[in-house]
Design an enzyme around this catalytic site. Structure first.
Site, short mmCIF file in Angstrom:
data_model
loop_
_atom_site.label_atom_id
_atom_site.label_comp_id
_atom_site.label_asym_id
_atom_site.label_seq_id
_atom_site.Cartn_x
_atom_site.Cartn_y
_atom_site.Cartn_z
CG HIS A 96 -1.77 -1.20 1.35
ND1 HIS A 96 -2.04 -1.80 2.55
CD2 HIS A 96 -2.41 -1.94 0.41
CE1 HIS A 96 -2.83 -2.85 2.36
NE2 HIS A 96 -3.05 -2.96 1.06
CE1 TYR A 107 1.14 -0.38 8.64
CE2 TYR A 107 -0.29 -1.10 10.42
CZ TYR A 107 0.28 -1.31 9.19
OH TYR A 107 -0.01 -2.45 8.50
#
Length: 178
Positions: free
Chosen positions: A62, A132
């Site tokens: 991604h 993240y």
């Protein structure tokens, strides 16, 4: 934090250096001063947490387009993952090349991913927890991806994924992104 360079001059991984005592340990996970010493200006805007129940779950590859391209700091808090980045900067001498590292709770390490790289991972253990930190907000309008098994890129995965979303299965090859 111990700073480690990678194949790419602007992708780093950090070995965290926990301070231990009879309670457990304390580890600095993020340090703006350390990043600045590497020429990285990182201003966190969003933190996300992912769990994966099964071993060999794949998420990726991604990225977000400008103006929502993002830098990421990733760590595996439980279990282990095979974490991969791909250089997707069209004018880069490393275009389409990749780098992978095992991130794990045992190793207590972190990966820094700059703008211009696609990112994904394969879980190596069941029940993984990944955090993240991003310097840009997620925006589905700019969200893109590259097929995890693109022949042009030829990532050497440690094993084939057994669980992958239909979206990730059907992502285009890098040659069809631009």
């Amino acid at each position: 934090m111990k700073i480690n360079k990678t194949y790419f001059s602007d992708v780093y991984h950090f070995d965290l250096e926990p301070v231990e005592d009879n309670r457990g340990n304390f580890t600095r996970f993020f340090c703006k001063k350390t990043l600045r010493s590497l020429g990285i200006n990182f201003k966190p805007k969003q933190a996300s947490f992912a769990t994966n129940i099964e071993k060999h779950t794949l998420r990726g590859m991604h990225f977000q387009l400008h103006p929502n391209s993002e830098q990421k700091i990733i760590s595996c808090l439980r279990g282990s993952i095979w974490d991969v980045v791909i250089d997707i900067r069209k004018n880069s001498q490393n275009y389409s090349k990749w780098f992978a590292i095992e991130l794990s709770e045992k190793k207590q390490n972190v990966l820094y991913v700059p703008r211009g790289f696609a990112h994904g991972y394969l879980t190596l253990t069941p029940n993984t927890h990944i955090i993240y930190i991003m310097d840009e907000y997620y925006n589905s309008k700019y969200s893109r991806g590259i097929n995890w098994n693109d022949a042009l890129i030829d990532i050497k995965w440690p094993t084939l994924p057994s669980k992958i979303s239909s979206r990730d299965k059907n992502l285009p090859s890098l040659s069809k992104i631009w």
